[in-house]
Design a protein around this motif. Structure first.
Motif, PDB file in Angstrom:
ATOM      1  N   TRP A 188       0.831  -1.214   0.000  1.00  0.00           N
ATOM      2  CA  TRP A 188       0.000   0.000   0.000  1.00  0.00           C
ATOM      3  C   TRP A 188       0.861   1.259   0.000  1.00  0.00           C
ATOM      4  CZ3 TRP A 188      -0.252   3.907   3.670  1.00  0.00           C
ATOM      5  CH2 TRP A 188      -1.295   4.842   3.484  1.00  0.00           C
ATOM      6  N   ALA A 189       1.934   1.239   0.797  1.00  0.00           N
ATOM      7  CA  ALA A 189       2.785   2.426   0.925  1.00  0.00           C
ATOM      8  C   ALA A 189       3.769   2.579  -0.226  1.00  0.00           C
ATOM      9  CB  ALA A 189       3.549   2.368   2.249  1.00  0.00           C
ATOM     10  N   GLY A 190       3.952   1.514  -1.023  1.00  0.00           N
ATOM     11  CA  GLY A 190       4.885   1.579  -2.146  1.00  0.00           C
ATOM     12  C   GLY A 190       6.338   1.658  -1.721  1.00  0.00           C
ATOM     13  N   ILE A 191       6.706   0.871  -0.689  1.00  0.00           N
ATOM     14  CA  ILE A 191       8.068   0.948  -0.142  1.00  0.00           C
ATOM     15  C   ILE A 191       8.834  -0.368  -0.270  1.00  0.00           C
ATOM     16  CG2 ILE A 191       7.525   2.823   1.469  1.00  0.00           C
ATOM     17  CD1 ILE A 191       7.232   0.663   3.664  1.00  0.00           C
ATOM     18  N   ASP A 192       8.334  -1.281  -1.072  1.00  0.00           N
ATOM     19  CA  ASP A 192       8.913  -2.622  -1.153  1.00  0.00           C
ATOM     20  C   ASP A 192      10.415  -2.616  -1.448  1.00  0.00           C
ATOM     21  OD1 ASP A 192       8.630  -5.554  -1.250  1.00  0.00           O
ATOM     22  OD2 ASP A 192       9.114  -5.299  -3.363  1.00  0.00           O
ATOM     23  N   GLU A 193      10.842  -1.753  -2.348  1.00  0.00           N
ATOM     24  CA  GLU A 193      12.252  -1.766  -2.758  1.00  0.00           C
ATOM     25  C   GLU A 193      13.191  -1.318  -1.642  1.00  0.00           C
ATOM     26  OE1 GLU A 193      13.286   1.481  -5.639  1.00  0.00           O
ATOM     27  OE2 GLU A 193      11.163   1.992  -5.391  1.00  0.00           O
ATOM     28  N   HIS A 194      12.644  -0.678  -0.594  1.00  0.00           N
ATOM     29  CA  HIS A 194      13.492  -0.167   0.481  1.00  0.00           C
ATOM     30  C   HIS A 194      13.592  -1.127   1.677  1.00  0.00           C
ATOM     31  CE1 HIS A 194      12.935   3.254  -1.987  1.00  0.00           C
ATOM     32  NE2 HIS A 194      11.770   3.610  -1.486  1.00  0.00           N
ATOM     33  N   ILE A 195      12.713  -2.122   1.736  1.00  0.00           N
ATOM     34  CA  ILE A 195      12.630  -2.996   2.906  1.00  0.00           C
ATOM     35  C   ILE A 195      13.263  -4.352   2.608  1.00  0.00           C
ATOM     36  CG2 ILE A 195      11.091  -4.067   4.607  1.00  0.00           C
ATOM     37  CD1 ILE A 195      11.135  -0.964   4.627  1.00  0.00           C
ATOM     38  N   LYS A 196      14.293  -4.690   3.362  1.00  0.00           N
ATOM     39  CA  LYS A 196      15.033  -5.946   3.153  1.00  0.00           C
ATOM     40  C   LYS A 196      14.179  -7.164   3.513  1.00  0.00           C
ATOM     41  CE  LYS A 196      19.143  -8.174   2.787  1.00  0.00           C
ATOM     42  NZ  LYS A 196      20.048  -8.113   1.629  1.00  0.00           N
ATOM     43  N   ASP A 197      13.453  -7.086   4.634  1.00  0.00           N
ATOM     44  CA  ASP A 197      12.633  -8.217   5.067  1.00  0.00           C
ATOM     45  C   ASP A 197      11.671  -7.727   6.141  1.00  0.00           C
ATOM     46  OD1 ASP A 197      11.630 -10.779   5.254  1.00  0.00           O
ATOM     47  OD2 ASP A 197      13.510 -11.708   5.904  1.00  0.00           O
ATOM     48  N   GLU A 198      10.703  -8.570   6.474  1.00  0.00           N
ATOM     49  CA  GLU A 198       9.741  -8.243   7.522  1.00  0.00           C
ATOM     50  C   GLU A 198       9.361  -9.512   8.261  1.00  0.00           C
ATOM     51  OE1 GLU A 198       6.497  -9.474   7.247  1.00  0.00           O
ATOM     52  OE2 GLU A 198       6.281  -9.894   5.110  1.00  0.00           O
ATOM     53  N   ILE A 199       8.930  -9.340   9.504  1.00  0.00           N
ATOM     54  CA  ILE A 199       8.461 -10.480  10.280  1.00  0.00           C
ATOM     55  C   ILE A 199       7.359 -10.026  11.222  1.00  0.00           C
ATOM     56  CG2 ILE A 199      10.273 -10.226  12.024  1.00  0.00           C
ATOM     57  CD1 ILE A 199      10.282 -13.323  12.232  1.00  0.00           C
ATOM     58  N   ALA A 200       6.289 -10.794  11.280  1.00  0.00           N
ATOM     59  CA  ALA A 200       5.134 -10.461  12.106  1.00  0.00           C
ATOM     60  C   ALA A 200       4.963 -11.485  13.224  1.00  0.00           C
ATOM     61  CB  ALA A 200       3.863 -10.435  11.242  1.00  0.00           C
ATOM     62  N   TYR A 201       4.361 -11.043  14.302  1.00  0.00           N
ATOM     63  CA  TYR A 201       4.019 -11.921  15.415  1.00  0.00           C
ATOM     64  C   TYR A 201       3.218 -13.130  14.919  1.00  0.00           C
ATOM     65  CZ  TYR A 201       1.298 -13.438  19.518  1.00  0.00           C
ATOM     66  OH  TYR A 201       0.673 -14.174  20.503  1.00  0.00           O
ATOM     67  N   GLY A 202       2.327 -12.897  13.956  1.00  0.00           N
ATOM     68  CA  GLY A 202       1.457 -13.954  13.455  1.00  0.00           C
ATOM     69  C   GLY A 202       2.171 -15.061  12.695  1.00  0.00           C
ATOM     70  N   ILE A 203       3.442 -14.880  12.390  1.00  0.00           N
ATOM     71  CA  ILE A 203       4.218 -15.923  11.711  1.00  0.00           C
ATOM     72  C   ILE A 203       4.553 -17.061  12.676  1.00  0.00           C
ATOM     73  CG2 ILE A 203       6.440 -16.431  10.590  1.00  0.00           C
ATOM     74  CD1 ILE A 203       4.545 -14.886   8.794  1.00  0.00           C
ATOM     75  N   ASN A 204       4.945 -16.708  13.896  1.00  0.00           N
ATOM     76  CA  ASN A 204       5.388 -17.739  14.851  1.00  0.00           C
ATOM     77  C   ASN A 204       4.841 -17.542  16.269  1.00  0.00           C
ATOM     78  OD1 ASN A 204       6.872 -15.529  15.726  1.00  0.00           O
ATOM     79  ND2 ASN A 204       8.838 -16.300  14.984  1.00  0.00           N
ATOM     80  N   PHE A 205       4.050 -16.471  16.473  1.00  0.00           N
ATOM     81  CA  PHE A 205       3.449 -16.166  17.784  1.00  0.00           C
ATOM     82  C   PHE A 205       4.503 -16.027  18.884  1.00  0.00           C
ATOM     83  CE2 PHE A 205       0.278 -18.405  15.236  1.00  0.00           C
ATOM     84  CZ  PHE A 205      -0.708 -17.432  15.177  1.00  0.00           C
ATOM     85  N   MET A 206       5.636 -15.447  18.504  1.00  0.00           N
ATOM     86  CA  MET A 206       6.719 -15.204  19.447  1.00  0.00           C
ATOM     87  C   MET A 206       6.870 -13.704  19.692  1.00  0.00           C
ATOM     88  SD  MET A 206       7.826 -18.142  20.372  1.00  0.00           S
ATOM     89  CE  MET A 206       9.454 -17.862  21.091  1.00  0.00           C
ATOM     90  N   PRO A 207       7.376 -13.315  20.876  1.00  0.00           N
ATOM     91  CA  PRO A 207       7.525 -11.892  21.196  1.00  0.00           C
ATOM     92  C   PRO A 207       8.590 -11.214  20.339  1.00  0.00           C
ATOM     93  CG  PRO A 207       8.536 -13.243  22.900  1.00  0.00           C
ATOM     94  CD  PRO A 207       7.789 -14.183  21.993  1.00  0.00           C
TER      95      PRO A 207
END
Length: 210
Positions: A124-143
Motif C-alpha cells: 500500500w505504501a509503495g516501499i517494497d524496494e526499500h525494505i530488506k525483510d519483515e516479520i510479524a508476530y502472526g508468523i510464529n506467535f513469538m515476542p
C-alpha cells in the motif's frame, strides 16, 4: 550508542496509523457474526503494539480461547480486503525517509500484527524496494525480542537498532540486547530509550548524518 548497520522498524504508530481501518474490520466481522459488540478508535488505539493473544483476551473475554482465535482469523481475512481499499495515514516523511535510509542501512519491519499485514502495508505504501525483510508476530506467535534475534541471525546484523513507539517496544528491545529508538508521535509513552525523535524527518536526518 554504536553506529548501527541496520534499522528495524515497528509498523503501527511508527510508520503509519491504520487504527480506523483495523477498528472497521473488527466491527464488520462482529456484525456479520451477529455479535452485539463494537470497538471504537480510542479503545483500539490503546491496544496498538500488543501481541494478538492479549488483544483478543481483552476484547473478547466472554468467549473461549478457540472461539477468540476463530473470530480473530476472520478479522484478519477481512483486513486483506480493507487495507488495500482504506489504507491508513502514512506519517509525514516516512516514504521519502525510508528511501534515503535504505541507501545507507538495511531496513526491516517487525510488528506484533497478524501474518500478511506487514506485506499489505508495504504494498500500500509503495516501499517494497526499500525494505530488506519483515516479520510479524502472526508468523510464529513469538515476542519481539525473539523475532529481533531471528532477523539479526538471519542477516548477520552487527549493530541493529529497533525503532518503536511504545513502552512495550522498549522492553522487548532491551530483552533483545540492542538499542531502542523511541518515536513520540505514535500511540505510547516511555522514558526508557537510547534516542528519541518527535517526527520521522528528524529520525531520517539523524541517521543519514552518522
Amino acid at each position: 550508542m554504536t553506529k548501527p548497520d541496520s534499522l528495524i522498524f515497528d509498523m503501527d504508530g511508527t510508520l503509519w496509523d491504520a487504527v480506523d481501518t483495523y477498528a472497521h474490520s473488527w466491527n464488520v466481522v462482529f456484525k456479520e457474526l451477529g455479535i452485539d459488540k463494537t470497538i471504537d478508535r480510542a479503545q483500539l488505539a490503546g491496544m496498538v503494539g500488543w501481541e494478538g493473544k492479549k488483544v483478543i483476551e481483552v476484547m473478547m473475554p466472554e468467549f473461549e480461547p478457540d472461539k477468540r482465535w476463530e473470530i480473530y482469523a476472520q478479522v484478519n481475512e477481512k483486513r486483506k480486503v480493507l487495507i488495500p481499499e482504506m489504507g491508513g495515514i502514512l506519517y509525514e516523511g516516512v516514504r521519502e525517509g525510508l528511501k534515503l535510509l535504505a541507501e545507507k542501512y538495511q531496513l526491516f519491519i517487525l510488528s506484533n500484527c497478524a501474518a500478511g499485514v506487514i506485506r499489505q502495508f508495504i504494498d500500500w505504501a509503495g516501499i517494497d524496494e526499500h525494505i530488506k525483510d519483515e516479520i510479524a508476530y502472526g508468523i510464529n506467535f513469538m515476542p519481539k525480542q525473539h523475532n529481533i534475534k531471528l532477523l539479526t541471525e538471519k542477516y548477520g546484523l552487527k549493530n541493529p537498532v529497533y525503532v518503536g513507539d511504545t513502552e512495550g517496544d522498549g522492553h522487548q528491545t532491551r530483552l533483545a540486547g540492542i538499542p531502542f529508538v523511541f518515536v513520540s508521535y505514535g500511540f505510547g509513552q516511555t522514558d526508557d530509550y537510547d534516542l528519541k525523535f518527535d517526527d520521522f524527518n528528524a529520525l531520517t536526518t539523524h541517521f543519514l548524518n552518522l
